[in-house]
Design a protein around this motif. Sequence first.
Motif, PDB file in Angstrom:
ATOM      1  N   PRO A  62      -0.617  -0.995  -4.279  1.00  0.00           N
ATOM      2  CA  PRO A  62      -0.372   0.423  -3.988  1.00  0.00           C
ATOM      3  C   PRO A  62      -1.690   1.170  -3.807  1.00  0.00           C
ATOM      4  N   GLY A  63      -1.702   2.109  -2.897  1.00  0.00           N
ATOM      5  CA  GLY A  63      -2.880   2.962  -2.730  1.00  0.00           C
ATOM      6  C   GLY A  63      -2.789   4.130  -3.703  1.00  0.00           C
ATOM      7  N   SER A  87       0.820  -1.203   0.000  1.00  0.00           N
ATOM      8  CA  SER A  87       0.000   0.000   0.000  1.00  0.00           C
ATOM      9  C   SER A  87       0.864   1.268   0.000  1.00  0.00           C
ATOM     10  N   LEU A  88       0.823   2.047   1.073  1.00  0.00           N
ATOM     11  CA  LEU A  88       1.623   3.276   1.146  1.00  0.00           C
ATOM     12  C   LEU A  88       3.116   2.955   1.066  1.00  0.00           C
ATOM     13  N   GLY A  89       3.504   1.758   1.470  1.00  0.00           N
ATOM     14  CA  GLY A  89       4.897   1.342   1.342  1.00  0.00           C
ATOM     15  C   GLY A  89       5.378   1.332  -0.107  1.00  0.00           C
ATOM     16  N   CYS A  90       4.462   1.067  -1.048  1.00  0.00           N
ATOM     17  CA  CYS A  90       4.805   1.115  -2.478  1.00  0.00           C
ATOM     18  C   CYS A  90       5.093   2.547  -2.905  1.00  0.00           C
ATOM     19  N   LEU A 121       4.946  -5.520  -9.391  1.00  0.00           N
ATOM     20  CA  LEU A 121       3.786  -4.942  -8.734  1.00  0.00           C
ATOM     21  C   LEU A 121       2.628  -5.925  -8.879  1.00  0.00           C
ATOM     22  N   ILE A 122       2.074  -6.338  -7.752  1.00  0.00           N
ATOM     23  CA  ILE A 122       0.924  -7.236  -7.770  1.00  0.00           C
ATOM     24  C   ILE A 122      -0.255  -6.522  -7.121  1.00  0.00           C
ATOM     25  N   ALA A 123      -1.390  -6.578  -7.789  1.00  0.00           N
ATOM     26  CA  ALA A 123      -2.591  -5.916  -7.292  1.00  0.00           C
ATOM     27  C   ALA A 123      -3.820  -6.710  -7.713  1.00  0.00           C
ATOM     28  N   ALA A 124      -4.837  -6.641  -6.886  1.00  0.00           N
ATOM     29  CA  ALA A 124      -6.115  -7.276  -7.200  1.00  0.00           C
ATOM     30  C   ALA A 124      -6.919  -6.356  -8.105  1.00  0.00           C
TER      31      ALA A 124
END
Length: 181
Positions: A94-95, A67-70, A123-126
């Motif tokens: 990521p947010g 999230s914000l870490g990205c 980068l992995i995201a749903a």
Amino acid sequence: MSEPRILLLPGWQNSGPGHWQTRWESVYGDHRVDQHEWMRPLRGDWSARLEEEVLAAPGPVVLAAHSLGCILTAAWAAHSRHTHKVRGALLVAPGDLERDDLRQLIPGWAPIVRKPLPFPAVLIAANDDPYCEASRSKQLASDWGARFVDAGKGGHLNAESGLGDWPEGRQLLNDLSKDTH
């Protein structure tokens, strides 16, 4: 070549007991980058803290960000002179801090740094993340020069997603750890 230290970069409010980052810390001994202020994060403070941890590592590091870490990873990489120590980065969900609702919750992080990362990244995201539309996740991956992995349905890929120890994510991280770019 020495084994890299895994640096866990939680997002806003840290990662709780059921979160994959907390599980990895417990199971694999990964190192959480503890920020001084989890509720009201300041980009400069968080970047300085990451810089300290990268410099303190005896050898290479791999970043596992959520999230914000990205967003932190991209901001830090744009300014640090020590990115050569990073073997790779796993960027998870990521947010979209350029969205009005999130920008108001977490001020000072927009605009998102869009420079290509100077190290390999995935980068992995749903595709149903409530904090970032799939098209935005794909665009961030492209901007950062990261390989994009579609996690399907999974929400924000956090504790509520029920990932447990998340072996699929760990495999992506292990692949980055072995990368010798």
